[in-house]
Write a protein that holds these residues in place. Structure first.
Motif, PDB file in Angstrom:
ATOM      1  N   ILE B 314      32.329  37.793  49.801  1.00 17.48           N
ATOM      2  CA  ILE B 314      32.475  39.179  49.862  1.00 17.48           C
ATOM      3  C   ILE B 314      33.479  39.500  51.061  1.00 17.48           C
ATOM      4  O   ILE B 314      34.131  40.668  51.200  1.00 17.48           O
ATOM      5  CB  ILE B 314      31.093  39.737  50.416  1.00 17.48           C
ATOM      6  N   SER B 317      36.675  40.193  49.400  1.00 17.79           N
ATOM      7  CA  SER B 317      36.763  41.311  48.613  1.00 17.79           C
ATOM      8  C   SER B 317      37.057  42.371  49.722  1.00 17.79           C
ATOM      9  O   SER B 317      37.860  43.193  49.704  1.00 17.79           O
ATOM     10  CB  SER B 317      35.298  41.745  48.340  1.00 17.79           C
ATOM     11  N   LEU B 318      36.514  42.192  50.767  1.00 17.80           N
ATOM     12  CA  LEU B 318      36.713  43.156  52.096  1.00 17.80           C
ATOM     13  C   LEU B 318      38.484  43.322  52.322  1.00 17.80           C
ATOM     14  O   LEU B 318      39.137  44.084  52.593  1.00 17.80           O
ATOM     15  CB  LEU B 318      35.712  42.929  53.450  1.00 17.80           C
ATOM     16  N   PRO B 371      37.716  37.789  44.794  1.00 13.04           N
ATOM     17  CA  PRO B 371      37.422  39.380  45.591  1.00 13.04           C
ATOM     18  C   PRO B 371      37.202  40.476  44.595  1.00 13.04           C
ATOM     19  O   PRO B 371      36.458  41.304  44.865  1.00 13.04           O
ATOM     20  CB  PRO B 371      39.006  39.531  45.882  1.00 13.04           C
TER      21      PRO B 371
END
Lengths: 390, 390
Positions: B314, B317-318, B371
C-alpha cells in the motif's frame, strides 16, 4: 448512520442459512436449543459484523491495465488515455476475445479476494461487451459465478458504459440498438435486475441517459446511474427524477442534486477508490450529504481501470481519511446502506433475525480498527449463508 | 531508480542462506549442480523480487490508538491530540506498564503481517519507553524478536522521540540524561546500530538534535533523523551536515535540504503512509528529489499513531499515486535503496550472487500490478534466508 447497535458479550444464532436470534449471549442462549450437533464458534475478544455489501463493481474483464496506471502516474489523464483508445474501450476489445469459460477462470480468484476481505455480496455489472452477444456473455458469466461461488453476485446490465468502437461515428444507432434490442433481450432472459448508465460528457448525455433508464424501467429493470463523476452535469438530479435506486460516484454533485436525491429516495453510492486509483483528490462531498440526511453507501468500484481493488477495508480507510466519515458511518455505508442500494435491505446488510447469515468475524477488539489499520486484512472468519467458508 | 534489471525466464539458485546464481534459467542451470535433494520452486507466470526492506518502523508498542484516529477524522489535528496528552506520550504510558513477554506477544502478529506482505527486513525503533529501563526493555524485545522470528529486525535507539511526562518542565535535564546515560548504556550493551531523533517544533530543536546525534556518533551509533515532517525547520540540512545515514519524512524539505543531503550522501526515507494516515495531503516532493539525483527510499512508518500499516504494497501504491514515482522507482525505493538506508546495501535489497536469499514470489505477471492492484495482498510465497516460510 453513526448508530451501529453494538452488542457487547453478544451472540448470533443461525439455523440453516438464516439468523434466528441476535443479542446478549445469555439472551440468545435462552432462546435457542443447543445440542451436541450445534456448532459453536468462539469469537471472544473479536468483532462480528455483517458481511460487507459491495454495491458497485465491474468484476468481469479480461486484461488488466497496469500500463495505463503507469501512464497516469507519468501525467496522462484518464480522459486522454480513453481518447487514445485505452480505458473502457480497451477492456471491451480484450473481453470480446474471451470465452465464457475463460472469463469464469479469470473471475474466480477475484471473487475469492472479495470474500477474503469480508465482502459477502457484490453487485456485478456487465459493460465491457457492448454488443448483444458479449453483454449476454458477461451476464451469463455473472449468473454462473453466482451459482458456483459462495459470494452472491447481483447482476446489473451496463450496456450504456461507453459507445463501442464500431458505433463511434453513429452513436444514435447504438442507443437505438440498446433500447430496442439489448434491454428487451436482457430483460426477457432475466439476466439483470438493474440497468446502469454512464452519464458523462463524451459518454451518455443527460437526455440519452434518461431515455435509456426510462426504457429499462418499462422492461422491469431498475435504473441506477454513474453520475457527476468527472463534471457537474446534473446526473444526480436526473437519477432522482427517474427514480433510480442509486446514483454513483457524485464527485461533482450539486446542492440541488443532493436535495433531489433525498426527496426521491435515491441512495448516494460513493466510490472513493476510483478517486484514489486515478491519483486525484476530488472526493465527493460525503459530509454534506450525510448532514443533509441523504443516505450514503460505499463500494469499491472494482474495475481494471480506475479502481483495481477488491478490498472494502481500504475503501473504509479512504472514506474516513478523505471524506471524513466516522468509522461507524463507514461501516453502515458498507453494509446496510449498501444492501438497500441493491434492493436487498430486507435480507442482508445487518445482523437481524430472519436475515441471511452472512457474517464476518474480525480479529480485532474494536470495529474502528478496520479503517484505522489500513491496507491489511484483519478478517478472521467468513460465514456465508450460515456456513463457515474461510 | 527506474532500472530494475528485470530478467525474463529467470531463475535464482540458493545454497544455504545465500544466493549463488541469478540469471536466465538456462544460464543458472549451467552454473549450478542439480540433484535429487535440490528443491525446485516453479514460479512460472509469476514475478520474483527481493523481499521488501522496511527501513522505518516503530513496531514495539502497547495499546493501539483508534480513538485518536476517530478524533482526527472529526477534525482534531495530530498536534492538538498530542498536546491533550495523546500521541506519542500516550503510547509511552501504555508501554511502560507492559513486560517484555507481553510486548513480545503483542509484536509477533505484527511481524507475521510484515512478512505476509513481502517484507523480509525491518528497521525497528525504540522510542515509546523514554526512560533508561523502558528503552532498554524495548531494545531487548527487538533483539529477542530478531532471534525468534524469521523477519530480520535492525535496531534503532529513539530515546529522542519526545520529552516524557516526568521531564516536561525540565527538557534540558532529559537531554542531558539521554546524552550522558542512555546513549552510552545502549551503546555499551550493543542494543542498537542507529540513533534517531525526532527533530521538530515542540519536540527536539535543531541544536538539541545535533547534540544528540553527535553524541551518538561518538559512541558508535550511526545517526538518522525525523526531519521536516510538520514544518520546514532545516532538518534535512542538519542530517546532511552531521552525516546521518538517512533523513526521514521530509514533507517540508527545502531545496537547500535536498542539495545538502545529496552532497553528503544522506538517503531520503519517504513515509507517504504517515501523510495518508493523518488524513493529510502534504506528500514530500519525491519527484524533485529523484530528478535532482537524491536517492529515495520508502518505508511504512508502521506505528500506532500516524501510520498503522505493515503493508509495503500500500506504501508503493501511495508512492505512485500521490508522489508520482513510477512502479519501477517505487520497487527500487522499497528494496535496494531501503537496504542502503539501514546500512545493509551489501547483503540485502536485491537478487545478486552473495546476497541473502530473501525473496518474494508474487502471484502476478507484471511487477507493476503491486502498486496498481491496491489494498490487497498479492504475495504467493516468501523465502527468508533461503527457506520458504510462507
Amino acid at each position: 448512520m453513526e448508530e451501529l447497535g453494538l452488542i457487547e458479550d453478544g451472540a448470533v444464532a443461525v439455523s440453516g442459512k438464516k439468523i434466528v436470534a441476535v443479542g446478549k449471549t445469555k439472551d440468545v442462549l435462552a432462546k435457542v436449543k443447543i445440542d451436541r450437533k450445534t456448532k459453536i464458534i468462539n469469537s471472544e475478544d473479536k468483532v462480528v459484523l455483517p458481511g460487507f455489501v459491495d454495491c458497485h463493481t465491474h468484476p468481469i474483464f479480461g486484461a488488466t491495465r497496469e500500463e495505463e496506471f503507469e501512464l497516469r502516474v507519468k501525467g496522462k489523464t484518464y480522459e486522454e488515455i480513453a481518447k487514445a483508445g485505452g480505458g473502457i474501450r480497451s477492456s471491451v476489445r480484450s473481453l470480446r476475445e474471451l470465452s465464457k469459460a475463460e472469463l469464469i477462470e479469470l473471475a474466480l480468484p477475484r471473487l475469492d479476494r472479495f470474500l477474503s476481505f469480508g465482502t459477502t455480496t457484490i453487485e456485478a455489472k456487465s459493460g465491457y461487451g457492448l454488443s448483444l452477444k458479449d453483454e449476454i456473455k458477461i451476464l451469463e458469466v455473472i449468473k454462473k459465478l453466482d451459482q458456483i461461488h459462495p459470494l452472491d453476485l447481483i447482476p446489473t446490465f451496463l450496456g450504456a458504459h461507453e459507445i463501442p468502437d464500431e458505433y463511434i461515428d453513429k452513436r444514435e444507432e447504438y442507443i437505438d440498438f440498446l433500447i430496442n434490442q439489448m434491454i428487451p433481450e436482457v430483460a426477457k432472459r432475466k439476466l439483470a435486475l438493474f440497468c446502469d448508465v454512464f452519464c458523462e460528457k463524451n459518454v451518455f448525455s443527460l437526455e440519452e441517459s434518461k431515455k435509456i433508464m426510462e426504457t429499462a424501467k418499462r422492461y422491469g429493470l431498475k435504473p441506477r446511474l454513474h453520475a457527476d463523476q468527472l463534471s457537474s452535469l446534473g446526473g444526480a438530479e436526473l437519477a432522482g427524477e427517474v427514480g433510480a435506486i442509486s446514483a454513483d460516484h457524485l464527485e461533482y454533485i450539486s446542492d440541488s442534486g443532493i436535495e433531489k436525491m433525498k426527496e426521491c429516495g435515491t441512495i448516494a453510492v460513493l466510490l472513493p477508490g476510483s478517486v484514489f486509483g486515478l491519483g486525484k483528490d476530488n472526493y465527493p462531498p460525503a459530509r454534506k450529504m450525510i448532514n443533509k440526511g441523504l443516505p450514503v453507501a460505499l463500494a469499491t468500484d472494482f474495475n481494471p481501470g480506475s479502481s483495481f481493488t477488491e478490498s472494502m477495508p481500504i475503501i473504509l480507510s479512504l472514506a474516513c481519511l478523505k471524506m471524513k466519515l466516522t468509522p461507524a458511518e463507514a461501516i453502515t455505508a458498507a453494509t446496510v446502506n449498501s444492501a438497500y442500494a441493491i434492493d436487498r435491505g430486507d435480507s442482508i446488510g445487518s445482523l437481524e433475525k430472519g436475515k441471511k447469515a452472512d457474517m464476518v468475524i474480525w480479529d480485532i477488539k474494536n470495529y474502528k480498527e478496520i479503517p484505522y489499520h489500513y491496507g491489511v486484512n484483519l478478517v478472521d472468519k467468513v460465514i456465508k449463508n450460515g456456513e463457515m467458508i474461510r
